[in-house]
Write a protein that holds these residues in place. Structure first.
Motif, short mmCIF file in Angstrom:
data_model
loop_
_atom_site.label_atom_id
_atom_site.label_comp_id
_atom_site.label_asym_id
_atom_site.label_seq_id
_atom_site.Cartn_x
_atom_site.Cartn_y
_atom_site.Cartn_z
N UNK A 1 72.19 27.78 6.74
CA UNK A 1 71.49 27.57 8.00
C UNK A 1 72.17 26.53 8.86
N UNK A 2 71.47 26.15 9.91
CA UNK A 2 71.98 25.20 10.89
C UNK A 2 71.45 23.80 10.61
N UNK A 3 72.18 22.77 11.06
CA UNK A 3 71.68 21.40 10.89
C UNK A 3 70.25 21.28 11.41
N UNK A 4 69.43 20.63 10.63
CA UNK A 4 68.03 20.47 11.01
C UNK A 4 67.13 21.57 10.50
N UNK A 5 67.71 22.69 10.10
CA UNK A 5 66.89 23.79 9.57
C UNK A 5 67.56 24.42 8.35
N UNK A 6 68.13 23.56 7.50
CA UNK A 6 68.78 24.05 6.30
C UNK A 6 67.78 24.64 5.32
N UNK A 7 68.27 25.61 4.58
CA UNK A 7 67.51 26.16 3.46
C UNK A 7 68.42 26.02 2.25
N UNK A 8 67.92 25.39 1.19
CA UNK A 8 68.73 25.28 -0.02
C UNK A 8 68.33 26.42 -0.95
N UNK A 9 69.33 27.17 -1.40
CA UNK A 9 69.05 28.28 -2.30
C UNK A 9 69.83 28.10 -3.59
N UNK A 10 69.28 28.66 -4.65
CA UNK A 10 69.96 28.70 -5.93
C UNK A 10 70.65 30.05 -6.04
N UNK A 11 71.92 30.04 -6.43
CA UNK A 11 72.72 31.26 -6.47
C UNK A 11 73.21 31.51 -7.89
N UNK A 12 73.05 32.73 -8.34
CA UNK A 12 73.62 33.20 -9.61
C UNK A 12 74.77 34.11 -9.23
N UNK A 13 75.96 33.85 -9.75
CA UNK A 13 77.11 34.69 -9.39
C UNK A 13 76.96 36.08 -9.98
N UNK A 14 77.17 37.06 -9.14
CA UNK A 14 77.11 38.46 -9.55
C UNK A 14 78.33 38.79 -10.40
#
Length: 174
Positions: free
Chosen positions: A39-52
């Protein structure tokens, strides 16, 4: 009502296969899991990623710390293109992760992080989920693992490396 339900079921797989997004990799918990800030500064979303497509040794398993370090060297604090294909049972986005390549000027511009991990022998190609890869990806991953085994690089130096899925099962059974 039936028609609406039908169209929802037809559209769901396409909705889950969103367009790739560029995210900053801000954490590497282990060799096949990342934390990404999208996302953009000020509206970040942190996600957890599992590599495919891969399964790396667990941190307490042989080569687990090496796998974590190899992944960190590859992706940490880099902008990566995440092509997320589904959400797993732990709520992680399962993604193909492409990072900028550090190669010769005529080489590829991006690198498939999962494929790189298999190539250097710090992850297995996760055949149980091969159907979630394109035919081209399956061929690349299978070839990379075959070559890593033949060259005895990374975890393939071990006479009998234990795949992470077997190691996890043994831990649960004890």
């Amino acid at each position: 009502m039936r028609r609406l339900l039908f169209w929802l079921l037809v559209a769901l797989p396409f909705a889950l296969h969103a367009t790739p997004q560029t995210c900053l990799i801000v954490g590497v918990p282990d060799g096949d899991t990342l934390k990404a800030r999208c996302g953009q500064p000020g509206s970040y979303e942190e996600i957890k990623v599992r590599l495919n497509g891969i399964d790396a040794p667990e941190k307490r398993q042989a080569f687990g710390e090496r796998a974590k370090q190899a992944m960190s060297d590859l992706v940490y604090m880099k902008d990566a293109e995440l092509d997320c294909r589904k959400i797993d049972r732990y709520g992680r986005s399962v993604c193909r992760v492409m990072v900028p390549a550090q190669s010769a000027p005529n080489g590829p511009k991006t690198l498939d992080a999962g494929l790189a991990m298999v190539t250097v022998g710090v992850a297995w190609w996760y055949r149980a989920y091969a159907k979630e890869q394109t035919p081209q990806e399956r061929g690349q991953y299978e070839y990379a693992e075959t070559e890593a085994r033949a060259k005895r690089v990374g975890l393939w130096r071990d006479a009998e490396p234990v795949p992470p899925w077997e190691w996890r099962k043994a831990q649960r059974d004890h």
